[in-house]
Design a protein around this motif. Structure first.
Motif, PDB file in Angstrom:
ATOM      1  N   SER A 220       0.828  -1.210   0.000  1.00 31.61           N
ATOM      2  CA  SER A 220       0.000   0.000   0.000  1.00 31.61           C
ATOM      3  C   SER A 220       0.864   1.262   0.000  1.00 31.61           C
ATOM      4  CB  SER A 220      -0.931   0.003   1.215  1.00 31.61           C
ATOM      5  OG  SER A 220      -1.809  -1.096   1.182  1.00 31.61           O
ATOM      6  N   VAL A 221       1.889   1.270   0.848  1.00 34.73           N
ATOM      7  CA  VAL A 221       2.759   2.438   0.929  1.00 34.73           C
ATOM      8  C   VAL A 221       3.531   2.636  -0.373  1.00 34.73           C
ATOM      9  CG1 VAL A 221       4.782   3.408   2.079  1.00 34.73           C
ATOM     10  CG2 VAL A 221       2.979   2.341   3.437  1.00 34.73           C
ATOM     11  N   MET A 222       4.080   1.544  -0.902  1.00 34.93           N
ATOM     12  CA  MET A 222       4.856   1.661  -2.141  1.00 34.93           C
ATOM     13  C   MET A 222       3.952   1.906  -3.351  1.00 34.93           C
ATOM     14  SD  MET A 222       7.971   1.622  -1.307  1.00 34.93           S
ATOM     15  CE  MET A 222       8.853   1.361  -2.845  1.00 34.93           C
ATOM     16  N   LEU A 331       3.875  -7.371  -5.112  1.00 36.96           N
ATOM     17  CA  LEU A 331       5.004  -6.903  -4.320  1.00 36.96           C
ATOM     18  C   LEU A 331       6.159  -6.490  -5.223  1.00 36.96           C
ATOM     19  CD1 LEU A 331       5.829  -6.619  -1.294  1.00 36.96           C
ATOM     20  CD2 LEU A 331       7.043  -8.782  -1.564  1.00 36.96           C
ATOM     21  N   ALA A 332       6.381  -7.254  -6.295  1.00 32.28           N
ATOM     22  CA  ALA A 332       7.456  -6.926  -7.230  1.00 32.28           C
ATOM     23  C   ALA A 332       7.210  -5.583  -7.907  1.00 32.28           C
ATOM     24  CB  ALA A 332       7.583  -8.027  -8.280  1.00 32.28           C
ATOM     25  N   GLU A 333       5.944  -5.279  -8.192  1.00 33.49           N
ATOM     26  CA  GLU A 333       5.630  -4.039  -8.908  1.00 33.49           C
ATOM     27  C   GLU A 333       5.555  -2.817  -7.992  1.00 33.49           C
ATOM     28  OE1 GLU A 333       5.608  -3.673 -12.017  1.00 33.49           O
ATOM     29  OE2 GLU A 333       5.614  -5.752 -12.656  1.00 33.49           O
ATOM     30  N   THR A 334       5.525  -3.014  -6.703  1.00 33.61           N
ATOM     31  CA  THR A 334       5.463  -1.879  -5.775  1.00 33.61           C
ATOM     32  C   THR A 334       6.783  -1.742  -5.021  1.00 33.61           C
ATOM     33  OG1 THR A 334       4.334  -3.367  -4.202  1.00 33.61           O
ATOM     34  CG2 THR A 334       2.955  -1.893  -5.507  1.00 33.61           C
ATOM     35  N   LEU A 335       7.046  -2.664  -4.117  1.00 31.88           N
ATOM     36  CA  LEU A 335       8.313  -2.629  -3.380  1.00 31.88           C
ATOM     37  C   LEU A 335       9.505  -2.786  -4.318  1.00 31.88           C
ATOM     38  CD1 LEU A 335       9.925  -2.665  -0.702  1.00 31.88           C
ATOM     39  CD2 LEU A 335       9.576  -5.143  -0.654  1.00 31.88           C
ATOM     40  N   GLY A 409      14.283 -11.239  -1.328  1.00 27.39           N
ATOM     41  CA  GLY A 409      15.482 -10.694  -0.705  1.00 27.39           C
ATOM     42  C   GLY A 409      16.484 -10.139  -1.684  1.00 27.39           C
ATOM     43  N   PHE A 410      16.499 -10.698  -2.904  1.00 30.45           N
ATOM     44  CA  PHE A 410      17.483 -10.278  -3.892  1.00 30.45           C
ATOM     45  C   PHE A 410      17.003  -9.135  -4.779  1.00 30.45           C
ATOM     46  CE2 PHE A 410      20.947 -13.637  -4.157  1.00 30.45           C
ATOM     47  CZ  PHE A 410      20.707 -14.117  -2.884  1.00 30.45           C
ATOM     48  N   TYR A 411      15.851  -8.545  -4.480  1.00 29.09           N
ATOM     49  CA  TYR A 411      15.364  -7.392  -5.248  1.00 29.09           C
ATOM     50  C   TYR A 411      16.450  -6.348  -5.521  1.00 29.09           C
ATOM     51  CZ  TYR A 411      10.267  -8.319  -4.889  1.00 29.09           C
ATOM     52  OH  TYR A 411       8.999  -8.828  -5.009  1.00 29.09           O
ATOM     53  N   PRO A 412      17.137  -5.844  -4.481  1.00 28.06           N
ATOM     54  CA  PRO A 412      18.053  -4.720  -4.707  1.00 28.06           C
ATOM     55  C   PRO A 412      19.270  -5.065  -5.549  1.00 28.06           C
ATOM     56  CG  PRO A 412      17.493  -4.969  -2.364  1.00 28.06           C
ATOM     57  CD  PRO A 412      17.067  -6.220  -3.061  1.00 28.06           C
ATOM     58  N   ILE A 413      19.535  -6.358  -5.748  1.00 27.64           N
ATOM     59  CA  ILE A 413      20.753  -6.764  -6.456  1.00 27.64           C
ATOM     60  C   ILE A 413      20.459  -7.303  -7.851  1.00 27.64           C
ATOM     61  CG2 ILE A 413      22.854  -8.150  -6.303  1.00 27.64           C
ATOM     62  CD1 ILE A 413      22.435  -6.052  -4.053  1.00 27.64           C
ATOM     63  N   PHE A 414      19.443  -8.163  -7.978  1.00 24.49           N
ATOM     64  CA  PHE A 414      19.156  -8.814  -9.257  1.00 24.49           C
ATOM     65  C   PHE A 414      17.824  -8.405  -9.877  1.00 24.49           C
ATOM     66  CE2 PHE A 414      22.023 -12.150  -7.334  1.00 24.49           C
ATOM     67  CZ  PHE A 414      23.113 -11.822  -8.140  1.00 24.49           C
ATOM     68  N   GLY A 415      17.169  -7.412  -9.327  1.00 25.88           N
ATOM     69  CA  GLY A 415      15.906  -6.961  -9.895  1.00 25.88           C
ATOM     70  C   GLY A 415      14.705  -7.534  -9.182  1.00 25.88           C
ATOM     71  N   ASN A 416      13.536  -7.033  -9.550  1.00 23.23           N
ATOM     72  CA  ASN A 416      12.327  -7.311  -8.773  1.00 23.23           C
ATOM     73  C   ASN A 416      11.532  -8.532  -9.231  1.00 23.23           C
ATOM     74  OD1 ASN A 416      11.761  -5.898 -11.170  1.00 23.23           O
ATOM     75  ND2 ASN A 416       9.769  -5.256 -10.406  1.00 23.23           N
TER      76      ASN A 416
END
Length: 526
Positions: A220-222, A331-335, A409-416
């Motif tokens: 919701s926040v993102m 979650l992938a499309e927001t966070l 967990g790997f969002y910031p390194i390998f993408g969402n």
């Protein structure tokens, strides 16, 4: 406005730090009544365990859950070792030490946190929400007028694998490891949302309720950030609203309310094989024993997988699920949106993707076939392989490690979209249909393309969109989830998401070279 953003960041970090600290603080006092109730509820027959647990745990006070968990774990392992040695298998306790410690700890909590749940919720979730919004909302002014905004994304530590991104990576991985493998450390988190859980399902919160509630809050926040960033694009605004609705209503509220009404806990949008345990013996038996509603859920799950999913993909592509309905996609499309540019576009990654995602699908289908065979024949093994072992392996390796620890967990390194691209068996199933039997495609106008590369950069699925656009070739890749961001960031309107006739959907374009001896033949064929 810059000051407001900085204040918001500080408030958010205070809330986050408080939330993280709850894993190691708190007071727990175990009374005889708590232990007796637990032993009775679990029907534990081990005299060794009962004697040891009464001597080592009862009337003891622990500062932090770790001490209590250590006692429970050592006592449980000791009792089980002796029973197996004596071949007293009926007395072996199969509950995980972490789950046992979490249940006993939940009832043993005392002190400030337990007595001030609302206040602690405000200092954690409340601070997190307020701080994040104070940091995000000023972007309405900082980003200026509506339009494409990609400036500086590779100059920020948070979005270009800098130290901030690595800290986020460490936090997310640690969170999922605790959630899946060390649930005892989530006990204090459950106290924060007990009032919410009790108002919905009538039960105290468990660590999975914490996760579900946190999932909805983060999305919701993102989503506010998405609304601000993509406010020039109606498709993105509506799509973001859709994934929010399906996550909050279908994946969170309805299942909890169903429990309150003495119905099975079920997410009606979760299709097999993403919902990999739908055909597990315990779930089938539970649904059958529940009566009419259970049978309806069983039939609905089968129809959803075999009929609704492929039919919807035929008309709308896999985007109808992956980008409009799915919680993982939501979650992938927001966070995960700030990290979409990290998806690898290399040929090697594409080869790994094709092999890995389809191997997971084969694993899920084979496991389910074994499960159904065991269910109908009452056999515990298939070809000498224990069905339960295969189920446990899938649950840990795919359900926990791949989908959770790595996938998010790997969002910031390998993408969402690490999980969606490389591991999701439902995405593989949808991709088969989309590639060969669907009306969906992304059309391209090669004459308008200026080769800026925005589309390829921000494709979360690692598709080199620019290569298709330069040739004026439709994009019909099975991995495409139809998020539409490639179109949203295109400054020339080259890309368009369409549902059209199957004829002409696949239009590979051969590049004509001036020195091609067969040039005229090639032209005549067109």
């Amino acid at each position: 406005m810059k000051t407001i953003k900085n204040i918001g960041l500080v408030i958010f970090l205070i809330g986050l730090a408080t939330f993280a600290s709850l894993t190691v603080i708190g007071t727990f006092k175990v009374t005889p009544e708590i232990v007796d109730d637990y032993l009775t509820a679990k029907n534990i027959q081990s005299e060794i365990f009962i004697n040891d647990i009464n001597n080592t745990l009862v009337n003891k006070e622990f500062n932090g859950i770790s001490g209590l968990a250590a006692v429970v774990s050592s006592t449980l392992e000791n009792a089980n070792a002796q029973h197996r040695k004596n071949k007293e298998y009926n007395k072996v306790i199969y509950t995980k030490p972490s789950d046992m410690a979490a249940e006993i700890g939940k009832k043993s909590g005392t002190g400030f946190i337990v007595e001030n749940k609302g206040l602690m919720w405000f200092f954690t979730f409340g601070f997190g929400i307020i701080g994040a919004l104070l940091f995000i909302v000023p972007n309405v002014i900082f980003l200026g007028k509506k339009g494409i905004k990609n400036d500086g994304i590779y100059h920020e530590n948070a979005t270009n694998r800098g130290w901030i991104a690595w800290l986020v990576f460490i936090f997310l991985v640690s969170f999922y490891i605790i959630l899946y493998f060390f649930s005892e450390y989530t006990v204090n988190w459950t106290y924060l949302v007990d009032p919410i859980s009790e108002s919905l399902s009538g039960n105290p919160a468990g660590h999975w309720f914490v996760y579900g509630f946190m999932y909805c809050v983060v999305m919701s926040v993102m989503a506010v950030r998405m609304y601000i960033k993509y406010r020039h694009n109606t498709y993105q605004m509506v799509r973001t609203t859709s994934v929010l609705f399906f996550q909050i209503v279908f994946a969170f509220l309805i299942p909890e309310i169903m429990v309150r009404l003495q119905m099975p806990y079920y997410d009606f949008k979760n299709a097999f094989p993403l919902d990999y345990d739908f055909f597990f013996q315990w779930n089938i038996k539970s649904l059958i024993n529940t009566g009419g509603i259970g049978l309806f859920i069983l039939v609905w799950g089968i129809v959803l997988t075999l009929v609704i999913v492929p039919v919807m993909v035929y008309f709308f592509g896999k985007r109808w699920y992956c980008s409009w309905v799915c919680g993982c996609g939501g979650l992938a499309e927001t966070l995960g949106d700030p990290y979409r540019q990290h998806s690898s576009k290399s040929l090697f990654s594409w080869k790994v993707e094709r092999w890995l995602v389809h191997l997971v699908l084969v694993f899920a289908v084979a496991m389910t076939a074994m499960t159904l065979y065991s269910f109908f024949t009452d056999a515990n093994t298939v070809l000498g392989i224990k069905t339960q072992t295969v189920q446990n392996s899938y649950s840990i390796l795919i359900g926990a490690v791949f989908a959770g620890v790595i996938g998010t967990g790997f969002y910031p390194i390998f993408g969402n979209r690490v999980w969606c691209r490389f591991g999701c068996p439902l995405a593989a199933y949808l991709g088969f249909v989309q590639r060969f039997k669907s009306r969906f495609r992304i059309t391209t106008n090669g004459g308008q393309c200026i080769s800026c590369g925005n589309c390829s950069t921000y494709c979360e699925q690692g598709i080199d969109v620019r290569a298709y656009a330069q040739k004026g070739e439709n994009i019909v890749r099975s991995s495409c989830v139809g998020c539409g961001v490639c179109s949203a960031v295109c400054p020339r309107g080259v890309l368009k998401l369409e549902n059209g006739p199957e004829e002409g959907r696949i239009n590979p374009t051969q590049v004509l070279l001036g020195n091609d001896v067969d040039l005229m033949d090639l032209v005549n064929k067109k």
